[in-house]
Design a protein around this motif. Structure first.
Motif, short mmCIF file in Angstrom:
data_model
loop_
_atom_site.label_atom_id
_atom_site.label_comp_id
_atom_site.label_asym_id
_atom_site.label_seq_id
_atom_site.Cartn_x
_atom_site.Cartn_y
_atom_site.Cartn_z
N PRO A 13 0.95 -1.15 0.06
CA PRO A 13 -0.06 0.05 -0.03
C PRO A 13 0.87 1.18 -0.04
O PRO A 13 1.95 1.15 0.46
CB PRO A 13 -0.71 -0.21 1.50
CG PRO A 13 -0.17 -1.00 2.18
CD PRO A 13 0.59 -2.05 1.15
N ARG A 14 0.43 2.29 -0.59
CA ARG A 14 1.01 3.61 -0.88
C ARG A 14 0.30 4.46 0.42
O ARG A 14 -0.97 4.63 0.57
CB ARG A 14 0.74 4.42 -2.07
CG ARG A 14 1.25 5.94 -2.14
CD ARG A 14 0.93 6.34 -3.32
NE ARG A 14 1.20 7.66 -3.46
CZ ARG A 14 0.60 8.38 -4.21
NH1 ARG A 14 -0.09 8.28 -5.12
NH2 ARG A 14 1.09 9.83 -4.08
N GLU A 15 1.12 4.90 1.36
CA GLU A 15 0.75 5.65 2.45
C GLU A 15 0.74 7.12 2.23
O GLU A 15 1.44 7.67 1.58
CB GLU A 15 1.90 5.51 3.56
CG GLU A 15 1.84 4.08 3.89
CD GLU A 15 0.72 3.61 5.12
OE1 GLU A 15 0.28 4.41 5.56
OE2 GLU A 15 0.66 2.48 5.03
N CYS A 36 -9.15 4.72 4.89
CA CYS A 36 -8.64 5.87 6.02
C CYS A 36 -8.21 4.96 7.28
O CYS A 36 -9.24 4.57 7.79
CB CYS A 36 -9.98 6.91 6.19
SG CYS A 36 -9.82 7.95 7.20
N THR A 37 -6.85 5.33 7.69
CA THR A 37 -6.50 4.76 9.08
C THR A 37 -6.50 5.73 10.18
O THR A 37 -6.50 5.36 11.22
CB THR A 37 -5.11 4.31 8.59
OG1 THR A 37 -4.18 5.24 8.37
CG2 THR A 37 -5.02 3.15 7.59
N GLU A 38 -6.70 7.19 10.00
CA GLU A 38 -6.73 8.35 10.84
C GLU A 38 -7.34 9.36 10.23
O GLU A 38 -7.09 9.83 9.07
CB GLU A 38 -5.15 8.37 11.21
CG GLU A 38 -5.08 9.35 12.67
CD GLU A 38 -3.83 9.46 13.01
OE1 GLU A 38 -3.43 10.49 13.49
OE2 GLU A 38 -2.94 8.63 12.79
N GLY A 39 -8.11 10.11 10.87
CA GLY A 39 -8.65 11.05 10.56
C GLY A 39 -10.03 11.08 9.77
O GLY A 39 -10.90 10.04 9.83
N GLU A 40 -10.34 11.87 8.95
CA GLU A 40 -11.57 11.85 7.89
C GLU A 40 -11.11 12.60 6.56
O GLU A 40 -10.40 13.68 6.60
CB GLU A 40 -12.55 12.74 8.45
CG GLU A 40 -13.60 12.51 7.77
CD GLU A 40 -14.87 13.63 8.33
OE1 GLU A 40 -15.39 14.37 7.82
OE2 GLU A 40 -15.29 13.17 9.58
N LEU A 86 -4.04 7.76 4.84
CA LEU A 86 -4.72 6.91 4.12
C LEU A 86 -3.63 5.78 3.33
O LEU A 86 -2.53 6.03 3.58
CB LEU A 86 -5.25 7.86 2.91
CG LEU A 86 -6.28 8.82 3.06
CD1 LEU A 86 -6.20 9.67 1.70
CD2 LEU A 86 -7.56 8.27 3.55
N GLN A 87 -4.40 4.74 3.01
CA GLN A 87 -3.60 3.81 2.63
C GLN A 87 -4.39 3.64 0.95
O GLN A 87 -5.28 3.33 0.95
CB GLN A 87 -3.20 2.50 3.29
CG GLN A 87 -2.62 2.66 4.47
CD GLN A 87 -2.60 0.96 5.08
OE1 GLN A 87 -3.20 0.17 4.94
NE2 GLN A 87 -1.44 0.94 5.83
#
Length: 121
Positions: A13-15, A36-40, A86-87
């Motif tokens: 995955p591209r971070e 979405c790993t954190e936030g919005e 994001l990933q």
């Protein structure tokens, strides 16, 4: 784009990290999974063109949400919170494409044709 829980086979995955209000345009291949790993984040995707105007759909993802891009194209990613992460998980190449590439490599290594030389049979 559609929500999905099914996870396709992907490459690494591209971070992506965005600060609140930051935007990023990114090209995504069909079946790219966005997590979405954190936030919005707000994701805007052009799904078709009507005359000269793009028809866009927009989706919001919060931490833990994921969606899948149905058709290849450009996306606009915009962070709604600080430290949004994001990933982007790009699907692995189709098995047929891998096989075709391997076949092409085998042919070129076994035919021993010189550049610029054509042989007719």
């Amino acid at each position: 784009m559609r929500s999905t829980s099914k996870k396709p086979v992907t490459q690494s995955p591209r971070e992506v990290q965005l600060e609140r209000g930051m935007g990023l345009s990114a090209y995504a291949r069909r079946q790219t999974r966005i997590v979405c790993t954190e936030g919005e984040v707000e994701i805007s995707e052009t799904i078709m063109w009507v005359g000269a105007q793009p028809l866009r759909i927009t989706r919001r993802l919060q931490a833990g949400d994921a969606c899948c891009v149905e058709e290849s194209g450009w996306l606009i990613l915009r962070a709604n919170q600080a430290n949004t992460r994001l990933q982007l998980e790009t699907p692995a190449p189709a098995a047929a494409m891998i096989l075709l590439a391997q076949w092409g490599n085998w042919l070129s290594s076994h035919l021993h044709l010189h550049k610029g030389t054509a042989q007719a049979h």
